[in-house]
Scaffold this active site. Structure first.
Site, PDB file in Angstrom:
ATOM      1  N   TYR A 127       4.412  -3.487  19.314  1.00  0.00           N
ATOM      2  CA  TYR A 127       4.860  -4.067  18.052  1.00  0.00           C
ATOM      3  C   TYR A 127       5.212  -5.553  18.255  1.00  0.00           C
ATOM      4  O   TYR A 127       4.753  -6.419  17.511  1.00  0.00           O
ATOM      5  CB  TYR A 127       6.081  -3.283  17.555  1.00  0.00           C
TER       6      TYR A 127
ATOM      7  N   ALA B 274       4.864  -7.368   4.676  1.00  0.00           N
ATOM      8  CA  ALA B 274       4.209  -6.087   4.999  1.00  0.00           C
ATOM      9  C   ALA B 274       3.909  -5.980   6.484  1.00  0.00           C
ATOM     10  O   ALA B 274       3.497  -6.953   7.119  1.00  0.00           O
ATOM     11  CB  ALA B 274       2.903  -5.956   4.220  1.00  0.00           C
TER      12      ALA B 274
ATOM     13  N   ASN C  88       0.824  -1.221   0.000  1.00  0.00           N
ATOM     14  CA  ASN C  88       0.000   0.000   0.000  1.00  0.00           C
ATOM     15  C   ASN C  88       0.854   1.267   0.000  1.00  0.00           C
ATOM     16  O   ASN C  88       0.343   2.374   0.150  1.00  0.00           O
ATOM     17  CB  ASN C  88      -0.997   0.014   1.170  1.00  0.00           C
TER      18      ASN C  88
ATOM     19  N   GLY D 205       6.723   1.880   1.904  1.00  0.00           N
ATOM     20  CA  GLY D 205       7.523   1.423   0.766  1.00  0.00           C
ATOM     21  C   GLY D 205       7.637   2.527  -0.272  1.00  0.00           C
ATOM     22  O   GLY D 205       6.979   3.555  -0.184  1.00  0.00           O
TER      23      GLY D 205
HETATM   24  P1  NAD Z   1       9.331  -1.311   5.469  1.00  0.00           P
HETATM   25  O1  NAD Z   1       8.476  -0.305   6.161  1.00  0.00           O
HETATM   26  O2  NAD Z   1      10.391  -0.831   4.546  1.00  0.00           O
HETATM   27  O3  NAD Z   1       8.412  -2.375   4.709  1.00  0.00           O
HETATM   28  C1  NAD Z   1       7.070  -2.665   5.033  1.00  0.00           C
HETATM   29  C2  NAD Z   1       6.271  -2.600   3.758  1.00  0.00           C
HETATM   30  O4  NAD Z   1       4.917  -2.999   4.036  1.00  0.00           O
HETATM   31  C3  NAD Z   1       6.198  -1.193   3.169  1.00  0.00           C
HETATM   32  O5  NAD Z   1       6.521  -1.245   1.780  1.00  0.00           O
HETATM   33  C4  NAD Z   1       4.747  -0.762   3.396  1.00  0.00           C
HETATM   34  O6  NAD Z   1       4.300   0.144   2.407  1.00  0.00           O
HETATM   35  C5  NAD Z   1       4.035  -2.106   3.360  1.00  0.00           C
HETATM   36  N1  NAD Z   1       2.756  -2.120   4.086  1.00  0.00           N
HETATM   37  C6  NAD Z   1       2.523  -1.704   5.349  1.00  0.00           C
HETATM   38  N2  NAD Z   1       1.226  -1.872   5.656  1.00  0.00           N
HETATM   39  C7  NAD Z   1       0.628  -2.421   4.573  1.00  0.00           C
HETATM   40  C8  NAD Z   1      -0.715  -2.825   4.278  1.00  0.00           C
HETATM   41  N3  NAD Z   1      -1.721  -2.678   5.148  1.00  0.00           N
HETATM   42  N4  NAD Z   1      -0.970  -3.353   3.044  1.00  0.00           N
HETATM   43  C9  NAD Z   1       0.021  -3.488   2.125  1.00  0.00           C
HETATM   44  N5  NAD Z   1       1.287  -3.113   2.357  1.00  0.00           N
HETATM   45  C10 NAD Z   1       1.599  -2.585   3.570  1.00  0.00           C
HETATM   46  O7  NAD Z   1       9.986  -2.200   6.652  1.00  0.00           O
HETATM   47  P2  NAD Z   1      11.128  -3.307   6.608  1.00  0.00           P
HETATM   48  O8  NAD Z   1      12.202  -2.873   7.511  1.00  0.00           O
HETATM   49  O9  NAD Z   1      11.455  -3.695   5.197  1.00  0.00           O
HETATM   50  O10 NAD Z   1      10.383  -4.511   7.341  1.00  0.00           O
HETATM   51  C11 NAD Z   1       9.854  -5.608   6.622  1.00  0.00           C
HETATM   52  C12 NAD Z   1       9.336  -6.651   7.581  1.00  0.00           C
HETATM   53  O11 NAD Z   1      10.387  -7.145   8.413  1.00  0.00           O
HETATM   54  C13 NAD Z   1       8.254  -6.147   8.526  1.00  0.00           C
HETATM   55  O12 NAD Z   1       7.317  -7.185   8.710  1.00  0.00           O
HETATM   56  C14 NAD Z   1       9.000  -5.895   9.817  1.00  0.00           C
HETATM   57  O13 NAD Z   1       8.152  -5.994  10.923  1.00  0.00           O
HETATM   58  C15 NAD Z   1      10.021  -7.027   9.773  1.00  0.00           C
HETATM   59  N6  NAD Z   1      11.232  -6.750  10.553  1.00  0.00           N
HETATM   60  C16 NAD Z   1      12.098  -5.783  10.156  1.00  0.00           C
HETATM   61  C17 NAD Z   1      13.268  -5.576  10.882  1.00  0.00           C
HETATM   62  C18 NAD Z   1      14.283  -4.536  10.470  1.00  0.00           C
HETATM   63  O14 NAD Z   1      15.289  -4.398  11.169  1.00  0.00           O
HETATM   64  N7  NAD Z   1      14.106  -3.811   9.388  1.00  0.00           N
HETATM   65  C19 NAD Z   1      13.530  -6.346  12.026  1.00  0.00           C
HETATM   66  C20 NAD Z   1      12.603  -7.312  12.408  1.00  0.00           C
HETATM   67  C21 NAD Z   1      11.468  -7.528  11.644  1.00  0.00           C
END
Ligand code: NAD
Length: 307
Positions: A140, A72, A36, A40
């Site tokens: 979270y 996501a 969405n 992103g």
């Molecule tokens: P990010 O914010 O870059 O990516 C999340 C993506 O999900 C975004 O592109 C956003 O637009 C999309 N999104 C959010 N809500 C949505 C919805 N309702 N419908 C469709 N799309 C939606 O974050 P990231 O760092 O790439 O994290 C990716 C995943 O990894 C997440 O699940 C996060 O919880 C998990 N995570 C990340 C880390 C980290 O260090 N970056 C650590 C642990 C877990």
């Protein structure tokens, strides 16, 4: 050679999702991105848009799909303290909508990006996957643990298969949030001073996104149980102050004054120490090559170059 699949990547326009999509494009027959664009970026992808809070849209996207990489989420750990509903909606409800779409459609395999925050303030470090009880201290972390529970119970009840990956801090090119990006932003605004949340002694594990994606794909290929849970992280830690020093060096700055907001944690819900046990991954033949320091340094370089 395993058969090529038609896969859907939720959150495929985000930091980790877009790096994953790049790799999946090399190995699968079709990769569909569902995002969405809340955090992103369109620059990262060329594909389908959609919101997981729209059940019809996700149902349509899941039709004729073999597997879903559910990336996501709202990943902002701090946010739960000021907005108590965001993780309930964007993580738990979104995951429920996806699982319902999968139950009704053809995709019966799910890979889920979970987090070290499900462990809360673990008393065993490095923390193994079978550590318990799981007592998250952020909303979270609570939401991700709820997602894990939904995924494992759907897997059992509706004959699905799941891979759950609990990540340490993931860093690398296209990072849009997190401590390294934060420090770069702050130092661009004021190159003489860097405010560090907490006492700077927080010690955590950082892993490069390329290694994270490798580990995900490796574990999926090697482990085929109904539910497969893996920690993914580096084998060491680095402190917040050390990250500050790396960013200062990589930006070519000197004489930067570090100030601290105080207390052992950065914010309510932050854990002062985090390192995940990765023996399970190592036992199947995967181990990281980078240290936390190297991953952070490469991230700083990539992010500084982009801005
Ligand atoms: P990010 O914010 O870059 O990516 C999340 C993506 O999900 C975004 O592109 C956003 O637009 C999309 N999104 C959010 N809500 C949505 C919805 N309702 N419908 C469709 N799309 C939606 O974050 P990231 O760092 O790439 O994290 C990716 C995943 O990894 C997440 O699940 C996060 O919880 C998990 N995570 C990340 C880390 C980290 O260090 N970056 C650590 C642990 C877990």
């Amino acid at each position: 050679m395993p058969a090529k699949k038609r896969v859907l990547v939720t959150g495929g326009a985000g930091f980790i999702g877009s790096n994953l999509v790049d790799r999946l494009l090399e190995k699968e027959s079709e990769v569909i991105v569902f995002d969405n664009l809340s955090s992103g970026k369109m620059d990262f992808i060329e594909n389908l848009l959609g919101d997981l809070l729209d059940p019809e849209a996700i149902e349509k996207a899941c039709k004729d799909t073999d597997m879903v990489y559910h990336v996501a989420a709202n990943p902002d750990v701090k946010l739960g303290a000021s907005d108590t509903k965001v993780h309930l909606d964007q993580n738990i409800l979104a995951t429920y909508n996806l699982l319902e779409a999968m139950r009704k459609g053809s995709a019966k395999q799910i890979a889920f990006t979970s987090t070290s925050t499900v462990y809360g303030e673990a008393s065993i470090m490095p923390t193994p996957e079978n550590y318990g009880p799981l007592v998250p201290i952020s909303l979270y972390g609570a939401s991700k643990l709820a997602c894990e529970a939904l995924i494992t119970s759907y897997s059992h009840t509706f004959d699905m298969q799941a891979w759950i990956f609990r990540f340490a801090n993931i860093v690398g090119p296209r990072s849009t949030h997190g401590i390294t990006v934060d420090f770069i932003k702050k130092l661009k605004e004021n190159p003489r001073k860097l405010e560090i949340l907490g006492d700077g002694k927080q010690e955590k594990s950082y892993l490069h996104v390329s290694e994270c994606v490798n580990a995900i794909l490796f574990a999926i290929e090697k482990n085929k149980k109904e539910v497969n849970i893996f920690n993914i992280g580096s084998e060491d830690t680095i402190s917040a102050t050390e990250i500050g020093k790396i960013v200062v060096e990589e930006m070519g700055l000197s004489d930067v004054e570090f100030t601290y907001t105080g207390g052992s944690r950065g914010w309510k819900g932050d854990v002062p120490r985090m390192r995940l046990g990765i023996e399970k991954l190592k036992a199947i033949g995967w181990k990281p090559e980078y240290t936390s320091e190297r991953s952070v340094r490469e991230t700083a370089r990539a992010v500084i170059d982009k801005r």
